[in-house]
Design a protein around this motif. Sequence first.
Motif, mmCIF file in Angstrom:
data_model
loop_
_atom_site.group_PDB
_atom_site.id
_atom_site.type_symbol
_atom_site.label_atom_id
_atom_site.label_comp_id
_atom_site.label_asym_id
_atom_site.label_seq_id
_atom_site.Cartn_x
_atom_site.Cartn_y
_atom_site.Cartn_z
ATOM 1 N N MET A 326 0.885 -1.192 0.030
ATOM 2 C CA MET A 326 -0.081 -0.016 0.095
ATOM 3 C C MET A 326 0.800 1.195 0.056
ATOM 4 O O MET A 326 1.947 1.132 0.730
ATOM 5 C CB MET A 326 -1.119 0.194 1.329
ATOM 6 C CG MET A 326 -1.656 -1.178 1.477
ATOM 7 S SD MET A 326 -2.473 -1.527 3.195
ATOM 8 C CE MET A 326 -3.376 0.174 3.281
ATOM 9 N N SER A 327 0.637 2.280 -0.735
ATOM 10 C CA SER A 327 1.600 3.301 -0.762
ATOM 11 C C SER A 327 0.658 4.606 -1.038
ATOM 12 O O SER A 327 -0.132 4.878 -1.859
ATOM 13 C CB SER A 327 2.451 3.090 -2.143
ATOM 14 O OG SER A 327 2.946 4.475 -2.494
ATOM 15 N N GLY A 328 0.967 5.717 -0.282
ATOM 16 C CA GLY A 328 0.442 6.825 -0.283
ATOM 17 C C GLY A 328 1.469 8.258 -0.277
ATOM 18 O O GLY A 328 2.628 8.090 0.367
ATOM 19 N N ASN A 329 1.147 9.286 -0.601
ATOM 20 C CA ASN A 329 1.667 10.396 -0.679
ATOM 21 C C ASN A 329 2.374 10.708 0.747
ATOM 22 O O ASN A 329 1.548 10.545 1.923
ATOM 23 C CB ASN A 329 0.910 11.659 -0.919
ATOM 24 C CG ASN A 329 1.673 12.942 -1.149
ATOM 25 O OD1 ASN A 329 2.564 13.237 -0.839
ATOM 26 N ND2 ASN A 329 0.715 13.971 -1.704
ATOM 27 N N GLY A 330 3.578 11.333 0.839
ATOM 28 C CA GLY A 330 4.179 11.560 2.102
ATOM 29 C C GLY A 330 5.365 10.504 2.468
ATOM 30 O O GLY A 330 5.993 10.554 3.488
ATOM 31 N N GLY A 331 5.113 9.333 1.567
ATOM 32 C CA GLY A 331 6.073 8.197 2.130
ATOM 33 C C GLY A 331 5.344 7.220 2.935
ATOM 34 O O GLY A 331 6.125 6.460 3.543
ATOM 35 N N ASN A 332 4.075 7.109 3.073
ATOM 36 C CA ASN A 332 3.226 6.202 3.748
ATOM 37 C C ASN A 332 3.091 4.747 3.138
ATOM 38 O O ASN A 332 2.996 4.625 1.942
ATOM 39 C CB ASN A 332 2.027 6.774 4.126
ATOM 40 C CG ASN A 332 2.098 7.916 5.177
ATOM 41 O OD1 ASN A 332 2.080 7.607 6.360
ATOM 42 N ND2 ASN A 332 1.701 9.249 4.336
#
Length: 373
Positions: A326-332
């Motif tokens: 799972m990947s999200g903006n901000g490096g999450n």
Amino acid sequence: MVSVFRSLIVIALAMSFALAHAGNYHPPEKLDDGWAVADATAQGWNVATLTSVEAKIADASYKNISSIVIADHGKLVYEAYFNDGNRDLLNDVRSATKSVTALLAGAAIDRGLISGVDAKVYAFFADRQPFLHPDPRKQNFTLEDLLTMSSLWECNDENEFSSGNEERMYVTENWLQFALDLPIKGFAPWMSKPKDSPFGRAFSYCTAGSYVAGAIVEHAVHKPLATFAGEALEQPLGINKVQWNTSPEGIGMGGGGTRYRSRDLAKIGQLAVDGGRWHDKQVISQKWIQAMLTPHARAREDAEYGYFWWRFHFPIKGVDTAVWAMSGNGGNYVFVLPQKQLVAVVTSKAYNQRYAHPQSQEIFRDYILKALP
């Protein structure tokens, strides 16, 4: 001279931090949240390598990291918080929400509320007619096209000139109509057409499409997306604190911005690792998990894409290894490696920073994977 002195102070503080934490590893605390815990040292981890990342975060070599949580064979073995992060913080994981939406689509299919991934997108929204840019090809758009970021909408979040760029959607009042009205995209000479692309799909990152996927789930289950998420996913995992967003028109935002605690993100990762099971209960069907974690499109040269889940490649003991995330903006990130029974959560607040994704992936590659038993 002053700058040199300051640099020496920073180095000294970093060394002091590293020395203070050397050999100071403690297993995660056992709480009443469904997680078993274990000692990483006893599990065979190289704890010195693993914990050495803490000095890099302390001296800001890695910026804005807020937590790292690791589970090994269903047990938490490492948990640390940084930069105002804490165990109860609801992390804004941005586009990692899309991976949750994929799980909810599977839950709806498991319940027979959606016929399958071949369900036609526009059939769910006949009441929204007429649509701009009418084209018979739109009637053939499927849920799978959305889940794999490969619909024929002219929608590309990485192109500021794209008609469907997410920033254009956010300033409209009706996000669903915005997406359904998008034109069919053309293919410039340097772009690969679906028939010439790996897996027969031309990938284009489109948050509007993931929003529509969430709207389909919401329409099919006849309840808000957040309510269905609670019933079908979060409550079975013992997740009791979460925040979902809605669009201006009140539809659940399946494309981003959901907030979870770090240990709860690890539960979602563990669900994927264990084929949809949590504590011997089948929460999402194994069939759906397998389909979700199967490459369906080439996202870029070094990554494939399943159903709203990324497949990256990392070296493990010199061997190229596929890792789902799972990947999200901000490096999450929530990294999952089923064959190693590994789940690793890295949360970060480096939103819209170019270094965000590279540094989170570097932490996973150079500290977590290198510390593996």
